[in-house]
Every structure is written in C-alpha cells, then in structure tokens.
Design a protein around this motif. Structure first.
Motif, PDB file in Angstrom:
ATOM      1  N   LYS A 113       0.871  -1.225  -0.012  1.00 45.51           N
ATOM      2  CA  LYS A 113       0.060   0.238  -0.114  1.00 45.51           C
ATOM      3  C   LYS A 113       0.916   1.164   0.162  1.00 45.51           C
ATOM      4  O   LYS A 113       1.984   1.350   0.776  1.00 45.51           O
ATOM      5  N   VAL A 114       0.633   2.047  -0.812  1.00 45.11           N
ATOM      6  CA  VAL A 114       1.438   3.335  -0.915  1.00 45.11           C
ATOM      7  C   VAL A 114       0.431   4.641  -0.775  1.00 45.11           C
ATOM      8  O   VAL A 114      -0.629   4.568  -1.400  1.00 45.11           O
ATOM      9  N   ASP A 115       0.964   5.554   0.201  1.00 46.66           N
ATOM     10  CA  ASP A 115      -0.005   6.707   0.344  1.00 46.66           C
ATOM     11  C   ASP A 115       0.758   7.765  -0.476  1.00 46.66           C
ATOM     12  O   ASP A 115       1.995   8.031  -0.007  1.00 46.66           O
ATOM     13  N   VAL A 116       0.215   8.644  -1.013  1.00 48.84           N
ATOM     14  CA  VAL A 116       0.747   9.858  -1.735  1.00 48.84           C
ATOM     15  C   VAL A 116       0.411  11.087  -1.135  1.00 48.84           C
ATOM     16  O   VAL A 116      -0.943  11.087  -1.238  1.00 48.84           O
ATOM     17  N   VAL A 117       0.952  12.068  -0.952  1.00 51.48           N
ATOM     18  CA  VAL A 117       0.454  13.170  -0.260  1.00 51.48           C
ATOM     19  C   VAL A 117       1.100  14.476  -0.868  1.00 51.48           C
ATOM     20  O   VAL A 117       2.264  14.809  -1.175  1.00 51.48           O
ATOM     21  N   ALA A 118       0.207  15.321  -1.306  1.00 52.61           N
ATOM     22  CA  ALA A 118       0.527  16.638  -1.853  1.00 52.61           C
ATOM     23  C   ALA A 118       0.996  17.516  -0.669  1.00 52.61           C
ATOM     24  O   ALA A 118       0.356  17.797   0.227  1.00 52.61           O
ATOM     25  N   SER A 119       1.952  18.422  -1.080  1.00 53.10           N
ATOM     26  CA  SER A 119       2.727  18.919  -0.018  1.00 53.10           C
ATOM     27  C   SER A 119       3.763  20.086  -0.652  1.00 53.10           C
ATOM     28  O   SER A 119       3.939  20.170  -2.066  1.00 53.10           O
ATOM     29  N   HIS A 120       3.961  21.058   0.178  1.00 48.75           N
ATOM     30  CA  HIS A 120       5.356  22.070  -0.312  1.00 48.75           C
ATOM     31  C   HIS A 120       6.258  22.162   1.102  1.00 48.75           C
ATOM     32  O   HIS A 120       5.703  22.108   2.205  1.00 48.75           O
ATOM     33  N   TRP A 121       7.366  22.820   0.498  1.00 48.73           N
ATOM     34  CA  TRP A 121       8.312  23.126   1.634  1.00 48.73           C
ATOM     35  C   TRP A 121       8.078  24.360   2.528  1.00 48.73           C
ATOM     36  O   TRP A 121       7.453  25.258   1.662  1.00 48.73           O
ATOM     37  N   ASN A 122       8.361  24.395   3.668  1.00 44.84           N
ATOM     38  CA  ASN A 122       8.410  25.790   4.512  1.00 44.84           C
ATOM     39  C   ASN A 122       9.649  25.898   5.087  1.00 44.84           C
ATOM     40  O   ASN A 122      10.145  25.128   5.932  1.00 44.84           O
ATOM     41  N   ASP A 123      10.258  26.728   4.815  1.00 42.69           N
ATOM     42  CA  ASP A 123      11.751  27.059   5.185  1.00 42.69           C
ATOM     43  C   ASP A 123      11.378  27.850   6.376  1.00 42.69           C
ATOM     44  O   ASP A 123      11.518  29.020   6.591  1.00 42.69           O
ATOM     45  N   SER A 124      11.730  26.944   7.648  1.00 41.72           N
ATOM     46  CA  SER A 124      11.478  27.586   9.137  1.00 41.72           C
ATOM     47  C   SER A 124      12.911  28.391   9.448  1.00 41.72           C
ATOM     48  O   SER A 124      13.573  28.748   8.909  1.00 41.72           O
ATOM     49  N   VAL A 125      12.405  29.074  10.624  1.00 42.64           N
ATOM     50  CA  VAL A 125      13.501  29.622  11.173  1.00 42.64           C
ATOM     51  C   VAL A 125      14.740  29.015  11.473  1.00 42.64           C
ATOM     52  O   VAL A 125      15.980  29.553  11.140  1.00 42.64           O
ATOM     53  N   ASP A 126      14.558  27.798  11.976  1.00 48.03           N
ATOM     54  CA  ASP A 126      15.632  26.954  12.299  1.00 48.03           C
ATOM     55  C   ASP A 126      16.411  26.257  10.967  1.00 48.03           C
ATOM     56  O   ASP A 126      17.641  26.327  10.659  1.00 48.03           O
ATOM     57  N   TYR A 127      15.505  26.270   9.797  1.00 47.29           N
ATOM     58  CA  TYR A 127      16.215  25.671   8.634  1.00 47.29           C
ATOM     59  C   TYR A 127      17.020  26.729   8.178  1.00 47.29           C
ATOM     60  O   TYR A 127      18.153  26.598   7.579  1.00 47.29           O
ATOM     61  N   GLN A 128      16.313  28.121   8.137  1.00 40.98           N
ATOM     62  CA  GLN A 128      17.512  29.250   7.440  1.00 40.98           C
ATOM     63  C   GLN A 128      18.652  29.312   8.011  1.00 40.98           C
ATOM     64  O   GLN A 128      19.638  29.737   7.474  1.00 40.98           O
ATOM     65  N   THR A 129      18.823  29.052   9.314  1.00 41.04           N
ATOM     66  CA  THR A 129      19.918  29.187  10.181  1.00 41.04           C
ATOM     67  C   THR A 129      20.900  27.796   9.792  1.00 41.04           C
ATOM     68  O   THR A 129      22.118  27.915   9.418  1.00 41.04           O
ATOM     69  N   SER A 130      20.264  26.926  10.099  1.00 42.54           N
ATOM     70  CA  SER A 130      21.026  25.635   9.911  1.00 42.54           C
ATOM     71  C   SER A 130      20.993  24.936   8.296  1.00 42.54           C
ATOM     72  O   SER A 130      22.328  24.247   8.192  1.00 42.54           O
TER      73      SER A 130
END
Length: 363
Positions: A175-192
């Motif tokens: 069984k495969v589940d497919v999820v539509a989504s997009h990235w969000n660049d968080s405060v932490d990600y922008q730093t790290s």
C-alpha cells in the motif's frame, strides 16, 4: 494478553514475512522460514520477545521502497507540475513491524515554497507573484488523482482521503500513500540549512488548507535517541507496536506509531542502553518507564512530540489507553520471567529481577 504464545509466534511470523496463511507444518518449511532471532532461545516466550524487537528483514523493506519508486516514476512521467519526492513515516525510520508495510510519499511542489519571515535569510527569498500555494496544491492533488488512476488502473486508488491518496492491490505489492505538499523554510532551517529542520505543509483536500509537519526532525531525533541507547529505543518502539497489534483489542490502544515513538523518546537512556545479550531486560526497563509515565500523569501529558508539533498524550482517553499498553508489557514480563526462571509463579518484583538478570545468546 489472552492469545497463547504459539499463536503469537505464528501471527508475528505472518506479520514480519508478509504471509497471510500458515506455512506448511513441516521441518523443511519451518527451517526455510526461520529468522535469526528464533535460534537464540528454545523458549517460546523468549523467541516471541526477541522477535517483536527486531527490525523487519531488509529484503521486505527494500520491496516496500521499490513499490514507492514505481509510484514516484509514474508521477514524474505523467504530471505537468514540477515536483520532488521524500519518504516519511515508519519505513525510513526503520520501526515498521510488517513485512508488507505501507510506505508514505511526500510529493512536494518544486517551484513553490513558503518561509518564515523572522528567519535569518528571509531577505534572500524572492517575492512570489504566481498562483497561491493552496491553488497549486489543489491542482497537484487533482493531477495526482487522475494520473494515478490511469497508471494503476487495476489497483484500488482511494481519492477520498483528506491528506493522502491511497493505492493498493492490482500490480502493487504494498500500500502506498501519496501526499501533496510543499516546503516551508523555518527559522531553524534558514540558520542550519539542515533538512532535519525543514518543514512540510501538507494539503488537506476537504478544507483546502495546509498544516505543518516536521517528518525529518522526528526521524532525526528518534535516530539520535537510538544511537545514544545502543539500539534500545527502536527495539522498544517495535516491541510496543507489536504488543498493540497482538492485543485483544488493538483499537482500544489509541496511541499510534508516531506517539509510541514519542513516548520512548522520553524514556531514560541508561536503563534501555543494553548489549544484545541482555536484550530481554528491555522488557523490564519498558515496564518501569511506563510505570513512571503513568505515576506522573501531569508530566506525561505535558510531553511534546520530538518534532515539537503537539502534545503526545493530548486527552484523558489516550492516557487511559497508555495504561492498556502498559498492561500488555506487564503480562509479557510475567510470562517471560516465569519461562526463564522455570517457576510456576512469580510476583512482580521477582519477575523484574529475573528479567534484569537475564542473559541470552547474541546469535
């Protein structure tokens, strides 16, 4: 814990190897289907306990990933929207308990993302002037529904799910589940600039909204916990998931896989950091850690998931179901200790002592 140990071993084998019928009752068949943990003890409760802790054979996990790749290739070749892919859930974390395990695919817009304006690199993002994210995700979800039905016309393609399109049957072995989504660049990600800190916005079809998810932070935090505990954390997560599956009423134990992993994340490191020859002592450690969580209810209900998204135990009903899971561990501890000690009965303190002092072959 009403199922006898022979039934539990049979169900465990079926779950781990993906079989739905009993193997032929012959020595040759039993040897052919034997896993390494079965050779480590002659006791049935010990075999069962070892088995519910071990990872699924990688050949079954690889088959799950291969089916995910098939679905990804079809999406890539059929839809117009530019996308990238990531896996989330129990399979990439390696705490799944089924040979035929579901696999979750995030389908992420490649030309659109959001970002936290308070982040250290917020000024580096270009203003977006195209269609809004919700409109793009709604179109992506529609494309996925149409093209997956066409690509896997013999399979069941469930498009009614609010968050995921579910594919099963036909030529698919998983069984495969497919999820539509997009990235969000968080405060932490922008730093790290580390993927573990990058968030995902998941599309909800019914309400045309999104919600925040941090699947890579969850995976990374549990992996780090497991490294600190020499593999003990993931063994316990698998054990608890298997005990839930083998209980008389699994639906009554409403803590899910994500929440079980979150609870084990808060277990004390030292009691669950044990070498392989003391693996059975993890049952005693798990019982004691769950006892602690139930005794300190306010603390337990304040615990937040490792990814920081929400409370792990967010309701009284869920806390009560945690008691049911603890009861499964208690019964396992008692049955296992009686088998190891070769005594007819043990009180709780004696059972824990037997398990804490137990040793077993590593191979």
């Amino acid at each position: 814990m009403s199922k006898d140990v022979s039934r539990r071993l049979s169900d465990l084998k079926s779950r781990r190897q993906g079989t739905t019928t009993m193997m032929m009752d012959s020595i040759a068949a039993n040897r052919a289907g034997m896993e390494s943990f079965e050779a480590r003890s002659t006791g049935e409760w010990a075999k069962y306990t070892l088995g519910i802790m071990q990872q699924v054979d990688p050949k079954y996990t690889n088959n799950s990933v291969a089916e995910g790749e098939r679905v990804k290739n079809q999406i890539r070749n059929r839809i117009r929207t530019g996308v990238t892919f990531e896996y989330q859930g129990s399979v990439p974390l390696n705490v799944h308990i089924r040979g035929v395990s579901d696999i979750d695919i995030l389908v992420l817009l490649s030309g659109y993302l959001t970002y936290d304006r308070a982040g250290s690199r917020a000024s580096e993002y270009y203003p977006w002037t195209g269609p809004g994210g919700i409109d793009q995700l709604a179109f992506l979800r529609s494309e996925l529904e149409v093209e997956l039905k066409a690509a896997f016309y013999e399979a069941e393609v469930d498009i009614l799910g609010d968050k995921a399109i579910g594919l099963s049957g036909g030529s698919l072995r998983r069984k495969v589940d497919v999820v539509a989504s997009h990235w969000n660049d968080s405060v932490d990600y922008q730093t790290s600039q580390n993927k573990r800190d990058r968030e995902v916005q998941i599309f909800q079809k019914t309400s045309r909204t999104t919600f925040c998810n941090r699947p890579f932070l969850h995976i990374d935090e549990i992996n780090e916990k497991d490294r600190h505990c020499y593999g003990g954390a993931k063994k316990i997560i698998r054990m608890l998931k298997n005990l839930k599956a083998d209980s008389d009423n699994p639906s009554a134990i409403s803590v899910n896989s994500y929440e079980i992993a979150g609870l084990v994340y808060y277990f004390e490191d030292q009691p669950i950091s044990l070498p392989a020859y003391r693996e059975l002592a993890l049952v005693a450690a798990t019982k004691q850690q769950l006892d602690r969580m139930i005794a300190y209810k306010d603390w337990t209900m304040s615990l937040v998931t490792p990814d920081g998204i929400r409370k792990i135990i967010e309701s009284e009903a869920k806390f009560e179901s945690l008691k049911l899971l603890r009861a499964e561990v208690h019964d396992l501890a008692k049955n296992l200790a009686i088998e190891l000690s070769k005594r007819a009965w043990l009180d709780d303190s004696e059972a824990l002592r037997v398990l804490q002092e137990s040793h077993i072959s590593e191979f």
